[in-house]
Design a protein around this motif. Structure first.
Motif, PDB file in Angstrom:
ATOM      1  N   SER A 108       8.845   7.242   1.609  1.00 17.83           N
ATOM      2  CA  SER A 108       9.509   8.107   0.633  1.00 17.83           C
ATOM      3  C   SER A 108       9.630   9.514   1.207  1.00 17.83           C
ATOM      4  CB  SER A 108       8.708   8.142  -0.658  1.00 17.83           C
ATOM      5  OG  SER A 108       7.514   8.864  -0.427  1.00 17.83           O
ATOM      6  N   LYS A 109      10.430  10.334   0.532  1.00 12.91           N
ATOM      7  CA  LYS A 109      10.618  11.716   0.984  1.00 12.91           C
ATOM      8  C   LYS A 109       9.312  12.492   0.913  1.00 12.91           C
ATOM      9  CE  LYS A 109      15.501  12.697   0.302  1.00 12.91           C
ATOM     10  NZ  LYS A 109      15.976  11.437  -0.297  1.00 12.91           N
ATOM     11  N   ASP A 110       8.425  12.090   0.013  1.00 10.47           N
ATOM     12  CA  ASP A 110       7.153  12.790  -0.168  1.00 10.47           C
ATOM     13  C   ASP A 110       6.138  12.437   0.910  1.00 10.47           C
ATOM     14  OD1 ASP A 110       8.198  13.815  -2.477  1.00 10.47           O
ATOM     15  OD2 ASP A 110       7.426  12.176  -3.706  1.00 10.47           O
ATOM     16  N   SER A 111       6.397  11.367   1.615  1.00 13.03           N
ATOM     17  CA  SER A 111       5.431  10.897   2.591  1.00 13.03           C
ATOM     18  C   SER A 111       5.366  11.818   3.793  1.00 13.03           C
ATOM     19  CB  SER A 111       5.809   9.492   3.043  1.00 13.03           C
ATOM     20  OG  SER A 111       5.014   9.125   4.147  1.00 13.03           O
ATOM     21  N   HIS A 129      -6.243   2.646   8.368  1.00 16.85           N
ATOM     22  CA  HIS A 129      -7.618   2.332   7.983  1.00 16.85           C
ATOM     23  C   HIS A 129      -7.650   1.317   6.838  1.00 16.85           C
ATOM     24  CE1 HIS A 129     -11.895   2.979   7.423  1.00 16.85           C
ATOM     25  NE2 HIS A 129     -11.676   3.047   6.124  1.00 16.85           N
ATOM     26  N   GLU A 130      -6.874   1.559   5.818  1.00 16.36           N
ATOM     27  CA  GLU A 130      -6.893   0.712   4.625  1.00 16.36           C
ATOM     28  C   GLU A 130      -6.262  -0.665   4.869  1.00 16.36           C
ATOM     29  OE1 GLU A 130      -8.259   1.234   1.622  1.00 16.36           O
ATOM     30  OE2 GLU A 130      -9.085   3.136   2.333  1.00 16.36           O
ATOM     31  N   CYS A 131      -5.245  -0.729   5.676  1.00 14.50           N
ATOM     32  CA  CYS A 131      -4.508  -1.981   5.861  1.00 14.50           C
ATOM     33  C   CYS A 131      -4.844  -2.680   7.176  1.00 14.50           C
ATOM     34  CB  CYS A 131      -3.009  -1.718   5.792  1.00 14.50           C
ATOM     35  SG  CYS A 131      -2.526  -0.843   4.300  1.00 14.50           S
ATOM     36  N   PRO A 174      -1.223   9.435   4.321  1.00 10.85           N
ATOM     37  CA  PRO A 174      -0.973   9.687   5.742  1.00 10.85           C
ATOM     38  C   PRO A 174      -1.219   8.432   6.580  1.00 10.85           C
ATOM     39  CG  PRO A 174      -3.081  10.630   5.091  1.00 10.85           C
ATOM     40  CD  PRO A 174      -2.454  10.067   3.839  1.00 10.85           C
ATOM     41  N   VAL A 175      -0.714   8.443   7.796  1.00 11.45           N
ATOM     42  CA  VAL A 175      -0.827   7.274   8.680  1.00 11.45           C
ATOM     43  C   VAL A 175      -2.273   6.810   8.835  1.00 11.45           C
ATOM     44  CG1 VAL A 175      -0.618   6.538  11.093  1.00 11.45           C
ATOM     45  CG2 VAL A 175       1.283   7.690   9.994  1.00 11.45           C
ATOM     46  N   GLN A 176      -3.183   7.788   9.050  1.00  9.15           N
ATOM     47  CA  GLN A 176      -4.586   7.430   9.274  1.00  9.15           C
ATOM     48  C   GLN A 176      -5.142   6.608   8.122  1.00  9.15           C
ATOM     49  OE1 GLN A 176      -3.137  10.316   9.560  1.00  9.15           O
ATOM     50  NE2 GLN A 176      -4.108  11.690  11.040  1.00  9.15           N
ATOM     51  N   TYR A 234       0.830  -1.205   0.000  1.00  5.26           N
ATOM     52  CA  TYR A 234       0.000   0.000   0.000  1.00  5.26           C
ATOM     53  C   TYR A 234       0.865   1.256   0.000  1.00  5.26           C
ATOM     54  CZ  TYR A 234      -3.881   3.107   0.912  1.00  5.26           C
ATOM     55  OH  TYR A 234      -4.812   4.100   0.806  1.00  5.26           O
ATOM     56  N   ILE A 235       1.898   1.239   0.814  1.00  4.60           N
ATOM     57  CA  ILE A 235       2.786   2.404   0.899  1.00  4.60           C
ATOM     58  C   ILE A 235       3.507   2.628  -0.424  1.00  4.60           C
ATOM     59  CG2 ILE A 235       4.913   3.253   1.994  1.00  4.60           C
ATOM     60  CD1 ILE A 235       3.823   1.875   4.581  1.00  4.60           C
ATOM     61  N   ARG A 236       3.834   1.518  -1.077  1.00  6.96           N
ATOM     62  CA  ARG A 236       4.521   1.642  -2.358  1.00  6.96           C
ATOM     63  C   ARG A 236       3.599   2.273  -3.406  1.00  6.96           C
ATOM     64  NH1 ARG A 236       7.263  -3.686  -3.991  1.00  6.96           N
ATOM     65  NH2 ARG A 236       5.274  -4.088  -4.963  1.00  6.96           N
ATOM     66  N   ASN A 237       2.335   1.885  -3.354  1.00  7.45           N
ATOM     67  CA  ASN A 237       1.369   2.410  -4.316  1.00  7.45           C
ATOM     68  C   ASN A 237       0.849   3.798  -3.944  1.00  7.45           C
ATOM     69  OD1 ASN A 237       1.566   0.085  -5.872  1.00  7.45           O
ATOM     70  ND2 ASN A 237      -0.052  -0.946  -4.736  1.00  7.45           N
ATOM     71  N   HIS A 238       0.917   4.113  -2.641  1.00  8.65           N
ATOM     72  CA  HIS A 238       0.437   5.417  -2.164  1.00  8.65           C
ATOM     73  C   HIS A 238       1.515   6.066  -1.317  1.00  8.65           C
ATOM     74  CE1 HIS A 238      -3.054   2.773  -2.761  1.00  8.65           C
ATOM     75  NE2 HIS A 238      -3.692   3.843  -3.178  1.00  8.65           N
TER      76      HIS A 238
END
Ligand code: ZN
Ligand code: ZN
Length: 137
Positions: A74-77, A53-55, A47-49, A39-43
């Motif tokens: 990532s740096k954008d996160s 929620h999704e995972c 944000p953490v919330q 999920y983190i790779r795709n998004h």
């Protein structure tokens, strides 16, 4: 045989080392980890919330994975954890780059620096000491 209660579900299981968690819970955690990682790779900007929620994982669990360097943002996160030394925001691990460098630096210095001499005092010194002691009498 080492039988313990699973820390997560309380079931008895044959303990083989590592965290006291049964195979079922371990598999579930591993599955969650893979889902979260994906999920983190795709998004990368989620944000953490959103991730929790999704995972279906807790923020603490995510943080733990980050600390273990299993997850990296990532740096954008907007997500980060604090450096345990200086509090700077980092994307993975426990310490920021500066602190890591500083630590390996001082570690290298500590290794390079010879141990303080523990050699026994020369015998002459002892005689001197005895002589002085005698003289003071
Ligand atoms: Zn369990
Ligand atoms: Zn730091």
């Amino acid at each position: 045989m080492d039988v313990r209660n699973c820390r997560r579900c309380g079931r008895m299981f044959n303990y083989l080392g590592g965290p006291p968690i049964c195979k079922v819970c371990k598999d579930i955690a591993e599955e969650r980890f893979q889902v979260t990682k994906e999920y983190i790779r795709n998004h990368p900007k989620a944000p953490v919330q959103e991730i929790t929620h999704e995972c279906d994982v807790s923020a603490n669990q995510i943080k733990q994975w980050v600390r273990e360097e299993r997850l990296e943002f990532s740096k954008d996160s907007p997500i980060g954890v604090e450096c345990e030394n200086c509090g700077a925001t980092i994307r993975t691990g426990r310490f920021c780059k500066d602190c890591k460098e500083h630590m390996s630096d001082s570690l290298a210095k500590a290794v390079a620096k010879p141990e303080p001499a523990m050699a026994p005092k020369p015998k002459m010194k002892r005689k001197e000491h005895d002589a002085m002691h005698f003289a003071r009498k």
